[in-house]
Scaffold this active site. Structure first.
Site, PDB file in Angstrom:
ATOM      1  N   ARG A 130      52.324  45.809  21.638  1.00  0.00           N
ATOM      2  CA  ARG A 130      50.892  45.907  21.967  1.00  0.00           C
ATOM      3  C   ARG A 130      49.987  45.337  20.894  1.00  0.00           C
ATOM      4  NH1 ARG A 130      53.457  50.514  23.797  1.00  0.00           N
ATOM      5  NH2 ARG A 130      54.054  50.019  25.937  1.00  0.00           N
ATOM      6  N   GLY A 190      60.874  55.989  22.103  1.00  0.00           N
ATOM      7  CA  GLY A 190      62.244  56.427  22.335  1.00  0.00           C
ATOM      8  C   GLY A 190      62.394  57.787  22.968  1.00  0.00           C
ATOM      9  N   GLU A 192      62.943  58.570  25.914  1.00  0.00           N
ATOM     10  CA  GLU A 192      64.018  58.568  26.916  1.00  0.00           C
ATOM     11  C   GLU A 192      65.395  58.584  26.271  1.00  0.00           C
ATOM     12  OE1 GLU A 192      60.820  58.817  28.617  1.00  0.00           O
ATOM     13  OE2 GLU A 192      60.920  56.889  27.584  1.00  0.00           O
ATOM     14  N   ASN A 276      56.190  62.516  26.628  1.00  0.00           N
ATOM     15  CA  ASN A 276      56.938  63.498  27.397  1.00  0.00           C
ATOM     16  C   ASN A 276      57.972  64.230  26.552  1.00  0.00           C
ATOM     17  OD1 ASN A 276      58.252  60.668  27.685  1.00  0.00           O
ATOM     18  ND2 ASN A 276      59.937  62.076  28.078  1.00  0.00           N
ATOM     19  N   ASP A 318      57.318  63.543  33.668  1.00  0.00           N
ATOM     20  CA  ASP A 318      57.198  62.444  32.709  1.00  0.00           C
ATOM     21  C   ASP A 318      55.772  61.919  32.635  1.00  0.00           C
ATOM     22  OD1 ASP A 318      58.061  60.493  30.792  1.00  0.00           O
ATOM     23  OD2 ASP A 318      57.974  58.996  32.379  1.00  0.00           O
ATOM     24  N   TRP A 494      47.453  46.804  35.476  1.00  0.00           N
ATOM     25  CA  TRP A 494      48.220  47.059  34.256  1.00  0.00           C
ATOM     26  C   TRP A 494      47.632  46.311  33.069  1.00  0.00           C
ATOM     27  CZ3 TRP A 494      51.936  50.657  35.288  1.00  0.00           C
ATOM     28  CH2 TRP A 494      52.755  51.054  34.232  1.00  0.00           C
TER      29      TRP A 494
END
Length: 600
Positions: A130, A190, A192, A276, A318, A494
């Site tokens: 980003r 990270g 997930e 999350n 999530d 987006w």
């Protein structure tokens, strides 16, 4: 020579003293001719005072020049412009270009890090980055492999580097960094993979680590004072970052920090959100799982938290809380308030007092949101500040191996990281949104370092009984918590928005259109199809008295992961591949900067 002197002067101003790095960044962001920070300013407003391009002439925009990045996959973020130099970044392998605006964008230098490609499969939702930051004559890049690099802005040479994480454990980076005072504030990705999230401060001149604040854990890890740090006005209590977890689950608890950061120099606080909790199966982590899904206000000098607000306790869907915090001063209840406005993935638009953390507004910014009936705003209630969960859409109450259907929004939220903009001329926020719902089936999963730790199967689709598209671009009144106008889009919006003093708001679409709309009415004034889908953030600058608007195109990110990574299984990409399969008919991979201007 005149242009070189101008750039040198800008660098000299930025190097006016490490303790006042925030003053140099503030000075650069007050100059509308440049774009010195990804979010436009410390307040994350993404607003420019330039008005040469306005709602009366924006329809005459033309392509002024283009630049190919040489990289495919998702291009998020935007260029920076400091003096007569534009700095452009790419997704993995995170190339940095310095372009000479006095010489038709000629390449002054190029930095191409050598990263282990094994980091690519550990990155959750594409190989995006980003963007860059600038301060004190240095360009800052946080690479995918978590190496933080300071580059000499004139030469591209590495001044220092520091390693912020370990990809073998699932720690990666997709975010930009924030220069504040004599520090660079960085996050980590990270969630997930069971990574325990943190923010870290490095010395702006040496790269030495100065402090680290974890999202969960004991007070010594989270940098929270049990008596002085507050949550909705009350002390958080001892070891609040472990008290709502079962056993040691907090050690792999998620709450990663891959979003945007803002800073209030007057209050000397910086703001960000945590993601999350891990795993996505809520049954495996009973409790509120603090401090995942939380807005934090921290002191940049030592990282200590002044206040926190957990938006979605015990997240079951999530709904990462990492989206930008926009800092504005607006009137509420007949008095001017220092506000923080946040459009969360959970579909609620929040307005808080950024000094105290008082919750002022929490309303749905997409009418399709159905997982909650709303937030309890009664300060005397035991549930004050908590969203009321609708049982039908509760993946926890429905249980493991049960497919909970029709949840709105989907896991990618009513808005993901694509940043909103604010115009002080209209007092409105301009928000790119996702109009997407999902089916969500949690299942039991075990943790192995460096391996996916998700525990849910998802499918995504447009909100039913609506306009048939997957996105809207809206104008929002944050003091009232109301949509002022809304533009339907075929796919999720987006792209990051840009508002200008010309009363024009810009955004991009996944099909690849740059669009310009009237800031007051939402009327479309201009659109142009770029070579690939836009998930980058629109920016503007001026050079030699001429205003330009620029945007990166290059389809990818979570919404475009099917195209970016060549995936075809509808459940891949955590459900996004099937939801956005139609994108294949509208755009293809690319990597290009397109710069627009009015005719000479």
């Amino acid at each position: 020579m005149k242009r070189m002197l101008a750039f040198t002067a800008a660098v000299a101003t930025a190097m006016a003293g490490q303790a006042l790095a925030n003053e140099s960044v503030k000075s650069l962001t007050k100059n509308p001719n440049g774009w010195a920070i990804q979010t436009g300013d410390y307040a994350n407003t993404r607003y420019s005072n330039l008005d040469q391009i306005n709602r009366g002439n924006v329809g005459d925009l033309q392509v002024a020049w283009t630049f190919s990045t040489g990289v495919l996959r998702g291009h998020e973020g935007s260029p920076l412009v400091i003096g007569d130099t534009m700095f452009v970044h790419t997704p993995f392998p995170n190339i940095v270009y310095a372009l000479d605006l006095n010489n038709n964008g000629a390449i002054k230098w190029k930095y191409e890090p050598k990263q282990d490609p094994d980091v690519i499969p550990v990155m959750c939702c594409d190989t995006v980055n980003r963007g860059l930051a600038y301060a004190e004559g240095k360009v800052f890049l946080h690479q995918a492999d978590t190496t933080v690099v300071a580059l000499n802005a004139n030469t591209g040479e590495v001044v220092w580097s520091a390693v912020n994480g370990d990809p073998s454990k699932g720690e990666t980076n997709t975010a930009t960094v924030l220069p504040v005072k004599d520090k660079i504030i960085v996050g980590i990705s990270g969630g997930e993979f069971g990574v325990r999230g943190h923010v870290t401060a490095y010395n702006i001149n040496t790269g030495e680590q100065e402090w680290r604040a974890y999202s969960m854990g004991p007070d010594s890890d989270t940098l929270m004072d049990p008596e002085k740090t507050t949550h909705l006005g009350k002390p958080v209590g001892k070891d609040s970052g472990t008290a709502t977890w079962e056993g040691d689950q907090w050690q792999i608890g998620g709450g990663t920090t891959w979003g945007w950061y803002s800073y209030d120099p007057d209050l000397d606080l910086f703001y960000y959100g945590t993601g999350n909790p891990s795993t996505w199966n809520p049954t495996q982590r009973p409790g509120d799982n603090r401090w995942s899904m939380t807005i934090f206000a921290r002191d940049p000098d030592d990282g200590m938290a002044k206040w926190a607000y957990q938006m979605t306790p015990h997240d079951e869907w999530d709904f990462d809380g990492i989206n930008e915090m926009i800092l504005v001063d607006q009137e509420m209840g007949g008095a001017m308030r220092k506000l923080l406005v946040h459009f969360d993935r959970n579909g609620l638009g929040y307005t808080l007092d950024r000094e105290s953390g008082e919750l002022l507004v929490a309303e749905k910014y997409d009418p399709a949101v159905n997982w909650t009936t709303g937030v309890d705003m009664d300060k005397n209630s035991a549930n004050y500040g908590r969203p009321a969960v609708v049982a039908q859409y509760s993946t926890e109450q429905n249980g493991e191996d049960v497919n909970t259907t029709g949840v709105c929004p989907a896991a990618l939220g009513s808005k993901d990281q694509q940043p909103a903009a604010f115009s002080p001329r209209t007092g409105l926020f301009y928000v790119p949104t996702n109009h997407v719902c999902m089916d969500y089936e949690p299942f039991r999963v075990s943790y192995t370092a460096g391996q996916p730790y998700v525990g849910a199967t998802l499918s995504m689709y447009p909100a039913p009984s609506s306009h048939g598209g997957m996105g809207n671009f809206i104008a929002w009144d944050a003091t009232e918590g109301e949509i002022v106008w809304s533009l339907p889009e075929k796919f999720s919006v987006w792209s990051g928005a840009l508002a200008t003093a010309g009363d024009v708001v810009f955004y991009g679409t996944l099909e690849g259109f740059l669009k310009a709309v009237d800031a007051r009415s939402g009327q479309e004034l201009y659109k142009f199809k770029t070579p690939s889908g836009i998930i980058g953030n629109v920016m503007t600058y001026s050079h030699d008295g001429r205003q330009y608007v620029a945007v990166l195109s290059g389809i990818g990110g979570w919404a475009g992961i099917g195209l970016a990574a060549g995936l075809t299984n509808p459940n891949d990409g955590l459900g996004a591949v099937g939801g956005y399969a139609g994108l294949n008919n509208y755009t293809a991979l690319g990597g290009q900067l397109t710069v627009f201007a009015l005719p000479n």
